[in-house]
Design an enzyme around this catalytic site. Structure first.
Site, PDB file in Angstrom:
ATOM      1  N   LYS A  88       0.902  -1.133  -0.096  1.00 50.89           N
ATOM      2  CA  LYS A  88       0.242  -0.182  -0.072  1.00 50.89           C
ATOM      3  C   LYS A  88       0.674   1.248  -0.190  1.00 50.89           C
ATOM      4  CE  LYS A  88      -3.967  -2.043   0.166  1.00 50.89           C
ATOM      5  NZ  LYS A  88      -5.044  -2.018  -0.957  1.00 50.89           N
ATOM      6  N   GLU A 110      -9.829   5.740   3.206  1.00 51.23           N
ATOM      7  CA  GLU A 110     -10.555   4.510   3.847  1.00 51.23           C
ATOM      8  C   GLU A 110      -9.642   3.453   3.881  1.00 51.23           C
ATOM      9  OE1 GLU A 110     -10.133   5.132   0.576  1.00 51.23           O
ATOM     10  OE2 GLU A 110      -9.346   3.185   0.099  1.00 51.23           O
ATOM     11  N   SER A 371       1.672  -9.711  -1.013  1.00 56.03           N
ATOM     12  CA  SER A 371       1.226  -8.313  -0.725  1.00 56.03           C
ATOM     13  C   SER A 371       1.546  -7.651   0.442  1.00 56.03           C
ATOM     14  CB  SER A 371      -0.109  -8.025  -1.234  1.00 56.03           C
ATOM     15  OG  SER A 371      -0.864  -8.652  -0.373  1.00 56.03           O
TER      16      SER A 371
HETATM   17  C1  LIG Z   1      -1.807  -7.015   2.705  1.00 53.85           C
HETATM   18  C2  LIG Z   1      -2.831  -6.629   1.463  1.00 53.85           C
HETATM   19  N1  LIG Z   1      -2.988  -7.135   0.356  1.00 53.85           N
HETATM   20  C3  LIG Z   1      -3.933  -6.985  -0.371  1.00 53.85           C
HETATM   21  C4  LIG Z   1      -4.971  -5.956  -0.140  1.00 53.85           C
HETATM   22  C5  LIG Z   1      -5.879  -5.806  -0.975  1.00 53.85           C
HETATM   23  O1  LIG Z   1      -5.842  -4.637  -1.802  1.00 53.85           O
HETATM   24  P1  LIG Z   1      -5.578  -4.731  -3.277  1.00 53.85           P
HETATM   25  O2  LIG Z   1      -6.419  -5.698  -3.979  1.00 53.85           O
HETATM   26  O3  LIG Z   1      -5.706  -3.203  -3.580  1.00 53.85           O
HETATM   27  O4  LIG Z   1      -4.072  -5.260  -3.308  1.00 53.85           O
HETATM   28  C6  LIG Z   1      -4.744  -5.357   1.253  1.00 53.85           C
HETATM   29  C7  LIG Z   1      -5.652  -4.138   1.607  1.00 53.85           C
HETATM   30  O5  LIG Z   1      -5.775  -3.874   2.524  1.00 53.85           O
HETATM   31  C8  LIG Z   1      -3.733  -5.706   2.132  1.00 53.85           C
HETATM   32  O6  LIG Z   1      -3.544  -5.011   3.074  1.00 53.85           O
END
Ligand SMILES: Cc1ncc(COP(=O)(O)O)c(C=O)c1O
Ligand SMILES: Cc1ncc(COP(=O)(O)O)c(C=O)c1O
Lengths: 385, 253, 385, 253
Positions: A88, A110, A371
């Protein structure tokens, strides 16, 4: 992955469905981003922050033991190692720099899992801005440590008590709040969702994941490109950023959604939060509540570019169940010493399942974007173990 | 509807309520007419009313929790004649769900004259404008205090029935004062159009209504009425309050 | 910082004060490490893990806003960005590789803050070893998330109920346990403490911090070397690793201890946990309990090499109070968007104080090792805010 | 002490207790003598007894919590004659705190004959060996089942009074069985020295004591006695238990 043009269209999706009072604000963000993104100085400042503050490039880690168990070649793009613990921050630093450039003094955001909120609070602190973060009350309970982190960083966290009390309602509330403060505040959207230019801008800011991974794969893999590229999809920003590096290659792109929040895989065409895309809805067109053990995937829609990639057949969107996700998180922890965020564990769960079913053929090379880290989810995991 | 507004000879008063909020919600419409409404805005509740403040959010949630659907609301008023035009208001997802043509046709069949979609700005409105026109539904567009001049003219030009002047930067809901910027917006609109301009958002008291309708061709009153319905006031009581607004407007104008 | 020779002596300090049953085990570790450390293949494996799995090199982040406020030039060596959230992983991966090479199947560790325990659990998972971690009961309460993390990673966490129920007693218990299992288990010490070769080995494994920082400072600073090098000191491993890169330069070395756990600054000569050094003791020679808000600094002694550097006057050891530490943590969070571990916040607190008092002259360049991230301390911070 | 051990003409029994564990702790020493002890090990409690199991840890903590100090323990026995040698045992920090010379001199002045320091291996013992020798204190060194041959010989060579054969890989404390490796250790020691070899660690029952003292010149019994003291047994009761060990040794040997 292309420029969606001035109207922000990815095929039929995207656009800008906002109340008239927000149109000018969106226009202003779009113009400012376009100008900034074409400015080498801006890009240099951002690259500098990403390197010096965030720790980019993040490594590409071969998952040796899990690969051996699954009979594939699994590579992890380690966004869990980015400062604040998830991808993020890539997006947020870009938007926060933009907000400063636009003369805004406050960021609005948000957040679901709290990672975007923490990233926003972090960027605000770093650039001397204020931050107001809207978070569903249910998510505040589930992710209490992140609430604390935001507050320690000096951000105001506003509980959202309406609707499902999760990300969807936090997003609605952030938009409502923005209408009243457009002059002073910048709305820092946390995924590839929202009105144009957000889906485009956030993908561009996250493409650093895919661009880095592309180069790392070129060095690491005999074929130069992995057979599969896998990422979890909430709104879809980590997936969009990852896919952006591989959309021009033969790699097969797979987005993994929560079974209970599968906007792309199970949604219907709709309009919410300023964009047209695929949303979970009931027969009357009411948007339904998403349910996922991972708060960051607890969103009933998906970014418009994903709906478009799905329509084109360029990416596939699959779903996994909460139970598999928990198992996958623990398995990754115990084979690779990495406790993933439950969001990221969705991608791992699909890889495990697909390797077992043969959907991933033996020896297949798989790039998986991890992620975020699982620290925020530790108490959830322990309750279930 | 627009022709009627132009011919009204008085400042216009358009009360709002959320469709299906109570069993007897249609009685409120009758009470509004009795209190001197020139038209009535009926909200088709949506799960995510992003431009509404707490009062109308609560009403939407309550209506949906009762099992209210857009279809049901339309059925409730089909064949009734209130003597004033009904204007539906909802978010674009409900329109997109049926498709603009079917949605507008259904409105028409239920007796609606107009439509407001707050999250549909001019730039995205082309399809619905066409569909509404084809169905004979007047689609009123929103203008805001930050809308720049050329765009304001386009909005006024493509709006039908009236132009909805969103008088403040914020959501629907009760306010202490009428925003100063709203008068400027109305003046800017009046300078580019002769279409009726209705002042909406934040009209809470008879004084507000009177003040706002000096510049504008009338006012839209929502949360101040819905708050009372949520607090348990019956059609007569709410109509009574609306009547005080009618009087204030008529005296103050 | 020199090789302490076969008897592990840093001046008068160090040595190997272990019961006879452990002498052979220590000899074996010493021999294995000497051999491994001279083996380019071993070093390459470790460097590879540090790059691919841990995310090294960690960045050197200029603390822009805090520097401006303090009138100095503060650079942060970002061990908080290392996988698992602290510098502990540098040491643990080296020792875990060594344990594998020695044919051991289980790691034993003591932990205070839990960071060393998490790192040990992580390395064990990654290399397919078991892990048993001893942790004081009081620390288990204070650092519950880290207890969970270790368990998710598959480690056994053994509560230690004796004495002060903190790091000192966990260390004693780990040593006791080790005696019974030397054949199968490797004792993975978490700081530059313990019997020879541990203080030397751990410093060598942590010198990656100092070596990287030295190169980064050379690129970043006009003088090539900072005026001051500052790190917090519990046992002293992050400080030792940092100092190792600068001991041959004119930089002034400062170790910051907790006022209630100041082994170097306030201790007396003694012997505990296998080594001779400086320990907090009462008038009868009983080792007293340390008290610090930072569990990782809650240790009554200091690594022998620090006692030696202190004696030589090459490094200074100073103390800060809990209250300053909390303020410093929040200040860093709100100026730089980095929530430091409370251990690391000790170093920040001293820099803030020394800049105010003029001890750090205006314009001084300061390298500060940020040994870990504050996620584990969030609830402590929130209680105090 | 060593001369006396060699001349004893029977297997040796050396009970242990923690100094200052109770007000009447010296009475336990007398009871040990009455039960047939050949020497007595007196623990000087240390805050961090890293080679002790839960029982002696608890005793150390309890003694320290009562305000016991090494100085106090020495004072308690100064001038008393038990008829058998007293052997102090403690961790090296207490030795280092006073310095080896002062520490050994104080032991001697209090009437101690010997000293055991479990965390002081041969390699670090030079200074204390010299100081003990100068003070006339016999410093017994520890040998373990994993000590390699040449080192074992050195330990036996430099040990005074006896060699402490640490019979198992673990801490002090009660055990179910006598470790099989211990006999081998004793044999290896006997092969390189004629100094008395005492088997310590884990002697819990009279059977253990009898069995262990077949190969060794005797046994050291600690936790099995201390456990009883902690459980509230008085000197007579604990002495009674020790007497059963004495009998088992004398019969079994
Ligand atoms: C660690 C992590 N992965 C994925 C996501 C999902 O977001 P996005 O689909 O935008 O990557 C989030 C959202 O809070 C997250 O904290
Ligand atoms: C983040 C952090 N910093 C510092 C320390 C203290 O250890 P050392 O002095 O060995 O660096 C710890 C110990 O747990 C820690 O977790």
């Amino acid at each position: 992955m292309a420029d969606p043009g001035p109207r922000g269209r990815f095929g039929d999706h995207g656009g800008r469905y906002v109340p008239e009072p927000l149109v000018a604000a969106c226009d202003e963000v779009a113009a400012a981003f376009q100008e900034a993104w074409a400015d080498a100085g801006f890009r240099r400042s951002l690259a500098n922050l990403l390197a010096l503050h965030v720790g980019r490039p993040t490594p590409l880690t071969p998952a040796w033991r899990l690969s051996a168990e699954l009979g594939i070649d699994l590579l992890l793009k380690r966004e869990d190692l980015a400062h604040t613990g998830s991808h993020k921050i890539n997006n947020v630093l870009g938007q926060a720099l933009l907000a400063s450039r636009m003369g805004r003094t406050r960021l609005i955001a948000e957040t679901g899992a709290g990672m975007h909120g923490v990233a926003t609070a972090t960027a605000a602190a770093l650039l001397g801005l204020e931050a107001t973060v809207f978070m569903g009350e249910k998510d505040m309970e589930r992710q209490a440590p992140n609430v604390f982190r935001m507050r320690v960083l000096g951000a105001e966290v506003v509980p959202v008590r309406s609707g499902s009390r999760t990300l969807k309602d936090a997003t609605s509330q952030a938009m409502r709040h923005w209408v009243g403060v457009v002059d002073e505040a910048y709305y820092c959207v946390g995924s590839v969702i929202g009105p144009h230019p957000y889906p485009y801008m956030v993908r561009e800011l996250q493409r650093v994941i895919g661009d880095e991974a592309r180069g790392q794969c070129a060095a690491e893999l005999p074929a130069g490109v992995p057979d599969f590229v896998v990422a979890c999809v909430g709104g879809g920003s980590n997936a969009a950023g990852t896919f952006a590096g591989f959309v021009g290659t033969p790699a097969r792109l797979v987005g993994v959604e929560a079974a209970g929040g599968a906007g792309a895989a199970r949604g219907r065409e709709g309009v919410l939060h300023g964009f047209r895309s695929s949303f979970l809805q009931d027969g009357d067109g009411q948007v339904t509540e998403a349910h996922s053990i991972a708060p960051g995937l607890d969103y009933p829609g998906v970014g418009p570019e994903h709906a478009h990639l799905r329509d084109l057949g360029r990416a596939r969107y699959v779903t996994v169940e909460d139970g598999e996700v928990v198992e996958a998180a623990v398995r990754l922890a115990r084979t690779e010493g990495i406790v993933p965020a439950l969001e990221s564990a969705h991608a791992v769960a699909w890889v495990i399942r697909a390797a077992a079913s043969g959907e991933l053929p033996p020896g297949a090379s798989v790039l998986l974007t991890l992620s975020g880290r699982g620290d925020k989810d530790i108490s959830t995991l322990m309750e279930l173990l | 509807m627009e022709a009627g507004f132009r011919a009204a000879g008085r400042k216009l008063l358009m009360p709002y309520t959320t469709g299906g909020l109570t069993d007897d919600w249609v009685e409120y419409l009758r009470a509004f007419v009795a209190a001197g409404a020139d038209a009535i805005e009926v909200g088709l509740p949506f799960s995510d009313p992003t431009l509404d403040g707490p009062t109308i959010q609560e009403a939407s949630d309550a209506a949906l929790a009762r099992g209210t659907t857009a279809r049901g609301i339309l059925a409730d008023v089909t064949g009734l004649d209130f003597g004033v035009p009904l204007v539906a208001s909802t978010y674009y997802n409900l329109v997109a769900h049926d498709g603009p043509e079917r949605f507008c046709a259904a409105l028409r069949d239920a007796g609606f004259a107009g439509l407001i979609v707050p999250d549909l700005p001019l730039d995205e409105a082309g399809e619905l404008i066409a569909a509404a026109e084809a169905a004979g539904i007047e689609l009123a567009l929103l203008a805001s205090v930050v809308t720049p001049a050329p765009r304001l003219a386009q909005i006024a030009e493509r709006s039908r029935g009236f132009v909805y002047a969103v008088s403040l930067m914020g959501t629907t809901g009760e306010r202490r004062e009428v925003d100063a910027a709203s008068a400027a917006l109305v003046e800017r609109l009046k300078a580019v159009t002769d279409r009726p301009v209705l002042h909406g958002f934040g009209i809470t008291t008879p004084e507000h209504a009177a003040r706002a309708s000096r510049a504008a061709d009338g006012v839209i009153v929502g949360a101040a009425l819905v708050r009372r319905v949520l607090d348990g006031a019956g059609p007569e009581e709410v109509g009574g309050y609306l009547a005080t607004m009618r009087r204030a407007i008529d005296q103050g104008a």
